[in-house]
Design a protein around this motif. Structure first.
Motif, short mmCIF file in Angstrom:
data_model
loop_
_atom_site.label_atom_id
_atom_site.label_comp_id
_atom_site.label_asym_id
_atom_site.label_seq_id
_atom_site.Cartn_x
_atom_site.Cartn_y
_atom_site.Cartn_z
N ALA A 1 0.83 -1.20 0.00
CA ALA A 1 0.00 0.00 0.00
C ALA A 1 0.87 1.26 0.00
CB ALA A 1 -0.93 -0.01 1.22
N ALA A 2 1.96 1.24 0.77
CA ALA A 2 2.85 2.40 0.82
C ALA A 2 3.57 2.60 -0.49
CB ALA A 2 3.85 2.24 1.96
N LYS B 1 2.64 1.59 -3.58
CA LYS B 1 1.70 2.05 -4.61
C LYS B 1 1.12 3.41 -4.30
CE LYS B 1 0.43 -2.54 -6.32
NZ LYS B 1 -0.66 -3.51 -6.57
N GLY B 2 1.13 3.78 -3.02
CA GLY B 2 0.61 5.09 -2.62
C GLY B 2 1.62 6.20 -2.75
N GLY B 3 2.81 5.89 -3.26
CA GLY B 3 3.81 6.92 -3.49
C GLY B 3 4.55 7.35 -2.24
N LYS B 4 4.48 6.54 -1.17
CA LYS B 4 5.12 6.92 0.09
C LYS B 4 6.56 6.44 0.20
CE LYS B 4 0.70 7.09 2.52
NZ LYS B 4 -0.13 6.54 3.64
N ILE B 5 7.00 5.65 -0.78
CA ILE B 5 8.39 5.20 -0.83
C ILE B 5 9.10 5.99 -1.91
CG2 ILE B 5 9.91 3.21 -1.19
CD1 ILE B 5 8.12 3.05 1.32
N VAL B 6 10.30 6.50 -1.58
CA VAL B 6 11.03 7.33 -2.54
C VAL B 6 12.41 6.74 -2.79
CG1 VAL B 6 9.78 9.40 -1.83
CG2 VAL B 6 11.97 8.82 -0.72
N ALA B 7 13.06 7.23 -3.82
CA ALA B 7 14.40 6.76 -4.18
C ALA B 7 15.32 6.84 -2.98
CB ALA B 7 14.94 7.58 -5.34
#
Length: 553
Positions: A414-415, A417-423
């Motif tokens: 969920a995180a 796909k929700g854009g909460k993980i970054v490079a």
């Protein structure tokens, strides 16, 4: 004959009456009783064709003077079981398969066995059973499916998983996703990359328990039917010569298997299964030993997901024997070992030349000088962890980043796909180990989501669960000890700096020992989770460095 215990003598009259009920003739009663373990079912794509394989095996056995009798083994499709509670059951089936096959073979005093598996836990489970029962045995798998084609490019199941992540990132339409759905798995067979099923079928060939082509001949080729007939015939030769698994599954044979594993770039799950099979043969394999083999074994193949070649390409290039022939040029194999072909390794691979220098790199020009798998250790994984090095891009071989911590796979997905993980992030998924899951689920969904979101070259993932052979990127699994038993992965906090060095085989979090000890004390005060039913019993599974996953009931 071992089967005389159920077919000969006045005291066996009741037994013979039951064979009469099966329609066995007097002629059949005087021939060796050969068990054919059929993993056929109608829910696993890799097994839907096994009825044809079994029929061919039966014919081969009968042609050479045996009496074939068929009994079943279960199998789970890990792809269908992926991403929900069903995956908690997958690894457990390995022991169920081994136990039930052992029970059937010994209860009925079978003289020989032909194992007909194909998919992930089915192959190692039957290899474990073969070592336990120790009657003349040969394997013939159902074979890999052909690769699919999407917009002119070969694709496979891992492409489908990554397409979902690409869609979530807004870079693919529903229509494009549907095209992948309809094309990536075009035939029956085990999925077409070097995933766990194909890894274990190839290693069955390498270790000497299957005939040439067992791991690579596509499921839909008529050559697969011929192979099955030959397996049925060959088991009768093994019976006549009394060649048993104990003669084949030697310490040197397992060293050969590890060597071929590293050259092919097999699934990380092979590091769960090979030690378990070796244990049944009275042999100890460790992660340290695997690293020793990796250090001297060049990686010759980049099959999907590591590259863009597939099992059908490996077959055309000469298959497992061609890979072994390359390895033998540097003396990396024990070639004097007897195999289920009735010949030695050296005799098997003689003349098996490499026909495609891209699918199988020559030994002088490998993809890397070291093997496709690596075991990492450090304060985050004191007992070890596994990564498919051949599927990691150069940029991620050394990586440091902040931990993003999740206590289950679903929250991590969920995180992502929700854009909460970054490079730069290091996703940590814990409580997914053998006890913590329970069941040690595969983490293909989150790794595919990372790749599909375009972060495969900038985000790492660490888990005490395991990884599918279809996973790629800096995906480090099998972290031991697991979180559920208080392993250091349970003590990671959000934002902790994680350092990964795959070249140096290290995995650490930058936290002082004093701080870790305080976290351990706090963790011990937590209430343990209670699990009931079958999975509660299964939660007694432990992971040890010398055996892999083992059930302790």
């Amino acid at each position: 004959m071992k089967s005389d215990n159920v077919r000969k003598g006045i005291g066996q009259g009741p037994h013979r009456s039951l064979f009469n009920a099966l329609g066995h003739t007097e002629e059949e009663m005087n021939k060796p009783l050969v068990g054919i373990v059929s993993s056929y079912n109608e829910i696993v794509p890799g097994h839907i064709n096994l009825d044809k394989i079994v029929d061919a095996v039966k014919l081969g056995v009968a042609m050479e003077g045996g009496t074939p009798v068929v009994f079943p083994a279960i199998a789970v499709c890990d792809g269908i079981a992926m991403g929900h509670e069903g995956m908690k059951y997958s690894l457990a089936t390995r022991e169920l398969i081994a136990d039930s096959t052992e029970s059937m073979a010994l209860a009925h005093q079978l003289d020989a066995l032909v194992m007909v598996p194909n998919c992930d836990k089915n192959v190692p489970g039957l290899l474990m059973a073969a070592a336990r029962v120790n009657v003349p045995t040969i394997f013939v798998s159902g074979g890999p499916m052909l690769a699919g084609r999407v917009k002119g490019e070969k694709r496979s199941l891992s492409s489908m998983f990554e397409a979902i992540g690409t869609f979530a990132a807004g870079n693919m339409t529903e229509e494009e996703v549907a095209e992948f759905e309809n094309k990536v798995c075009p035939t029956c067979g085990s999925c077409s990359g070097m995933y766990t099923a194909n890894s274990m079928n190839c290693l069955t060939e390498a270790i000497g328990m299957g005939l040439k082509g067992n791991g690579t001949i596509p499921a839909v080729y008529s050559e697969r039917i011929k192979l099955a007939k030959h397996a049925g015939m060959k088991v009768m030769e093994l019976y006549e010569r009394n060649i048993r698994p104990e003669d084949i599954l030697t310490e040197k044979a397992f060293m050969n298997a590890l060597t071929v594993d590293m050259a092919l770039g097999c699934s990380t799950n092979s590091m769960l299964h090979l030690p378990a099979i070796a244990h049944e043969a009275g042999i100890k394999l460790t992660l340290d030993l695997a690293n020793e083999v990796s250090e001297k074994t060049p990686n010759l193949c980049h099959l999907a997901p590591a590259g863009y070649t597939y099992m059908e390409d490996l077959n055309e290039a000469g298959g497992v024997y061609a890979v072994m022939n390359e390895l033998d040029k540097k003396g990396l194999l024990y070639t004097d070992l007897i195999t289920a072909t009735g010949k030695t390794i050296g005799e098997n691979i003689a003349g098996c030349e490499n026909k495609d220098s891209e699918t199988i790199r020559p030994i002088e020009n490998p993809y890397s000088e070291t093997g496709g798998l690596a075991a990492l250790k450090g304060n985050l994984a004191p007992n070890g962890s596994i990564v498919k090095k051949s599927a990691v891009c150069d940029e991620m071989l050394i990586h440091a980043g902040p931990a993003r911590v999740f206590d289950c796979e679903e929250d991590a997905i969920a995180a992502i796909k929700g854009g909460k993980i970054v490079a730069g992030d290091v996703v940590v998924i814990r409580y997914e180990g053998p006890k913590g899951g329970p069941g040690m689920r595969e983490m293909l969904n989150p790794t595919s989501a990372i790749a599909g979101m375009g972060m495969g070259e900038s985000v790492a993932l660490i888990t005490d669960g395991r990884f599918s052979g279809a996973s790629r990127g800096a995906s480090i699994g099998h972290v031991s000890p697991e979180a559920a038993v208080g392993g250091p992965i349970a003590l990671v906090k959000e934002g902790d700096l994680i350092r990964i060095n795959i070249n140096e085989k290290t995995l650490d979090m930058v936290v002082s020992e004093d701080e870790l000890e305080e976290r351990r004390k706090a963790w011990i005060l937590r209430e343990p989770k209670i699990t009931t039913g079958y999975l509660g019993r299964y939660s007694k599974m432990v992971t040890s460095g010398d055996r892999g996953a083992v059930l302790e009931f």
